[in-house]
Scaffold this motif. Sequence first.
Motif, PDB file in Angstrom:
ATOM      1  N   PRO A  66       0.806  -1.219   0.000  1.00 31.18           N
ATOM      2  CA  PRO A  66       0.000   0.000   0.000  1.00 31.18           C
ATOM      3  C   PRO A  66       0.840   1.270   0.000  1.00 31.18           C
ATOM      4  O   PRO A  66       0.508   2.238  -0.686  1.00 31.18           O
ATOM      5  CB  PRO A  66      -0.820  -0.141   1.290  1.00 31.18           C
ATOM      6  N   ILE A 114       0.645   4.391  -2.613  1.00 30.17           N
ATOM      7  CA  ILE A 114       0.319   5.734  -2.122  1.00 30.17           C
ATOM      8  C   ILE A 114       1.400   6.725  -2.521  1.00 30.17           C
ATOM      9  O   ILE A 114       1.117   7.835  -2.979  1.00 30.17           O
ATOM     10  CB  ILE A 114       0.113   5.712  -0.599  1.00 30.17           C
ATOM     11  N   TRP A 128      -2.077   0.586   5.344  1.00 28.15           N
ATOM     12  CA  TRP A 128      -1.828   1.950   4.927  1.00 28.15           C
ATOM     13  C   TRP A 128      -1.043   2.684   6.013  1.00 28.15           C
ATOM     14  O   TRP A 128      -1.099   2.331   7.188  1.00 28.15           O
ATOM     15  CB  TRP A 128      -3.164   2.650   4.679  1.00 28.15           C
ATOM     16  N   ARG A 173      -5.904   1.502  12.305  1.00 24.98           N
ATOM     17  CA  ARG A 173      -4.720   0.951  11.666  1.00 24.98           C
ATOM     18  C   ARG A 173      -3.878   0.170  12.678  1.00 24.98           C
ATOM     19  O   ARG A 173      -3.344  -0.902  12.375  1.00 24.98           O
ATOM     20  CB  ARG A 173      -3.894   2.072  11.054  1.00 24.98           C
TER      21      ARG A 173
END
Length: 229
Positions: free
Chosen positions: A39, A43, A119, A126
């Motif tokens: 991820p 990003i 992420w 998270r």
Amino acid sequence: MRRMARRLARGALIGLFGLLALSVAWTALYRVVAPPVTPLMLIRAATDGAGLAREWRSLDALSPHLVRAVVASEDTSFCGHGGFDWDAIETAFEANSDGKPLKGGSTISQQTAKNAFLWPSRDWLRKGAEAWFTLLIEQLWPKRRILEVYLNIIEWDDGVYGAEAAARHHFRKSASALTRREAALLAVVLPSPRHWSPTSPGPYVARRAAIIERRMAVVERDGLADCAR
């Protein structure tokens, strides 16, 4: 209303079990298959326009100096814990008790879980997902695999991921040929790889690298990275 509530609850429960099953299958797959992308890579590419320099290498193809340097710098208890360093976590929570963003206390296992599956953020959702994936990789992967994945996906500069790409980017050589000092410098910049340079180290990075070199001798002497053999 009760019937609808039961249906919603049943649907939520089925969805939850589906997500859990998917996460287990995903983790099991990465035990034998190299993560194609993470991820964070996506990003960075989407928001910063960063490239993607990366060359997967088995742990045997990396300098043992780098293995010892990363363990010495990031997690000296790596071979002995079950994914979490509870003393470090307690210290981090005490430091964060004034409402500041969560930070600190992460083991190599936690960092691997975060980078491979999740992420980049510091919110509670998270962190909870990170804890779940940490438990999974500790149960489904050997320690050697955890360190291998970590060293192949961690960010070492803008668009530079993994030890091989980092060694070529910073030192113009393969990760198998890294010297003790070069390995220590690479390990030191991991907390802030986009701001610290292993090739043009400032006073702090240079001092920290010297400390890591001394710790590497202890890691080797005490077998603190032997689980990666």
